[in-house]
Design an enzyme around this catalytic site. Structure first.
Site, PDB file in Angstrom:
ATOM      1  CE  LYS A 180      -4.074  -2.122   0.256  1.00 22.50           C
ATOM      2  NZ  LYS A 180      -3.503  -3.636   0.252  1.00 22.50           N
TER       3      LYS A 180
HETATM    4  C1  LIG Z   1      -9.491  -3.066  -1.108  1.00 18.53           C
HETATM    5  C2  LIG Z   1      -9.088  -3.531   0.182  1.00 18.53           C
HETATM    6  N1  LIG Z   1      -9.924  -3.773   1.484  1.00 18.53           N
HETATM    7  C3  LIG Z   1      -9.241  -4.336   2.534  1.00 18.53           C
HETATM    8  C4  LIG Z   1      -8.000  -4.921   2.534  1.00 18.53           C
HETATM    9  C5  LIG Z   1      -7.669  -5.551   3.842  1.00 18.53           C
HETATM   10  O1  LIG Z   1      -6.496  -4.842   4.224  1.00 18.53           O
HETATM   11  P1  LIG Z   1      -5.251  -5.788   5.266  1.00 18.53           P
HETATM   12  O2  LIG Z   1      -4.401  -6.498   4.172  1.00 18.53           O
HETATM   13  O3  LIG Z   1      -4.370  -4.795   5.696  1.00 18.53           O
HETATM   14  O4  LIG Z   1      -5.852  -6.637   6.206  1.00 18.53           O
HETATM   15  C6  LIG Z   1      -7.362  -4.833   1.252  1.00 18.53           C
HETATM   16  C7  LIG Z   1      -5.942  -5.232   1.286  1.00 18.53           C
HETATM   17  O5  LIG Z   1      -5.158  -5.990   0.817  1.00 18.53           O
HETATM   18  C8  LIG Z   1      -7.730  -4.062   0.305  1.00 18.53           C
HETATM   19  O6  LIG Z   1      -7.045  -3.965  -1.004  1.00 18.53           O
END
Ligand SMILES: Cc1ncc(COP(=O)(O)O)c(C=O)c1O
Length: 382
Positions: A180
């Site tokens: 990210k």
């Molecule tokens: C659109 C979206 N929502 C939620 C998430 C979840 O984040 P995390 O991987 O930090 O739990 C991601 C991460 O890949 C994502 O791309």
């Protein structure tokens, strides 16, 4: 292999983490507060609550809104599974509404068509880093008495009509996974202007207990009460120190991501075999991902073969995303099926994500462009 995304860590980041490791607080200490304050200020929100990942942030948002068994929440299918799973965690039902064919963002008209008396919220996903049409979505939510959640995990640093992402919905959710815009290893954030919602998320990330360890220490008290079922979704102080250090570099990184996207746009502009996603007006795209659609009518072979050819050429292409309603879990438990979201399904067959991260050199960008051009010409229909 040029990866589709990767972190940028410098000596300053490392020193920030080391400093915390030498301090008294490893978790739920002053760096958490500092990171939350800096983040809230950056996105123009009154409150920010840091948690251990983006999925926990989504879960916290759904909990804070009081979503419970049988409640429906509208979600787009072109997203990571966590955007829908968070509804299921609280016993709710994700209802998939199709996307706009040009941007692949949640289509407000499709969202409206899915509203029932049981609908409680809409989750908008800023897919690839492009903010959704928040004016239309806010109006829709307001008209039907629904909450609006922005899954802004792709769009930190973006803007919609001059307003920063993070202040566009009732609750806004971020991820700090290494691919990210900024990273804390694993990490997440929820921003809101609503103090009650922020308080509920704070409690939820700490087992449903009203005070945290540091507050009790400051008060010289041992007493605590658990008033609701929560989880341990806390983030550490050394992660927040990394987040604070990374945050300083965000504007430069977003600019670099936009520059790389411009190079790709220019290189592919005249090709009929490949089509970048459309970008709306009056917004700043934060470019977490650079996604193209392959024009399979003009190419021989499937996306899988083109994907394999690019991987073989050292280009770490990827596919974002398999429409969530097509995953076996959703088909089994929510009776979703092919045909539910035809625009998302047909777009999915043609999607390809090209590498995009601030550390890419000019040589890397050239290599990606040349490999894509080579692959397209070798798969071109005769
Ligand atoms: C659109 C979206 N929502 C939620 C998430 C979840 O984040 P995390 O991987 O930090 O739990 C991601 C991460 O890949 C994502 O791309």
């Amino acid at each position: 292999m040029i990866p589709y995304g990767r972190q940028s860590i410098d000596e300053e980041d490392i020193q920030a983490v080391v400093e915390v490791l030498r301090s008294d607080w490893l978790t739920t200490g002053p760096k958490v507060d500092e990171f939350e304050r800096a983040f809230a200020d950056l996105v123009g929100a009154k409150e920010a609550v840091a948690v251990c990942n983006g999925t926990a942030a989504l879960h916290g948002a759904i909990y804070a809104l009081g979503i419970q068994s049988g409640d429906e929440v509208i979600v787009p299918p072109i997203t990571f599974v966590a955007s829908a799973n968070c509804v299921v965690f609280q016993g709710g039902v994700p209802v998939f509404a199709d996307v706009d064919p040009d941007t692949l963002l949640l289509d407000p008209v499709q969202a409206e068509s899915k509203i029932t008396p049981r609908t409680k919220a809409i989750i908008a996903v800023d897919y690839t880093g492009q903010p959704c049409d928040y004016e239309k979505l806010q109006a829709l939510a307001h008209q039907h008495g629904l909450a609006l959640v922005a899954d802004a995990c792709h769009s930190l640093g973006g803007e919609y009509k001059g307003r920063p992402v993070g202040s566009l919905a009732d609750l806004n959710v971020f991820s700090f996974h290494p691919v990210k815009h900024i990273t804390t290893g694993e990490g997440g954030m929820i921003t809101t202007n609503d103090y009650t919602l922020a308080r509920r998320v704070r409690m939820f990330r700490n087992h449903g207990i009203t005070t945290d360890h540091r507050q009790r220490e400051e008060l010289g008290s041992w007493f605590y009460e658990m008033v609701d079922l929560g989880y341990n979704y806390r983030i550490t102080d050394f992660q927040c120190a990394l987040g604070l250090s990374q945050l300083k570099k965000l504007p430069g990184w977003v600019t670099r991501r936009q520059e790389i996207a411009r190079h790709y746009d220019k290189a592919f502009a005249s090709l009929a075999e490949i089509e970048p996603l459309d970008v709306g007006k009056n917004l700043t795209h934060a470019y977490h991902l650079y996604v193209v659609r392959l024009n399979l009518e003009k190419l021989q072979g499937e996306r899988t073969e083109i994907f394999a050819a690019l991987r073989a050429a050292g280009i770490g292409v990827n596919v974002h995303y398999i429409p969530v309603h097509l995953h076996p879990f959703y088909r089994q438990h929510f009776a979703t099926k092919p045909g539910d979201c035809p625009i998302a399904e047909s777009a999915y067959e043609r999607l390809l994500t090209l590498p995009l991260h601030p550390k890419m050199s000019s040589q890397d960008i050239e290599s990606v462009i040349n490999a894509v051009l080579d692959a397209l010409s070798s798969f071109l229909k005769g």
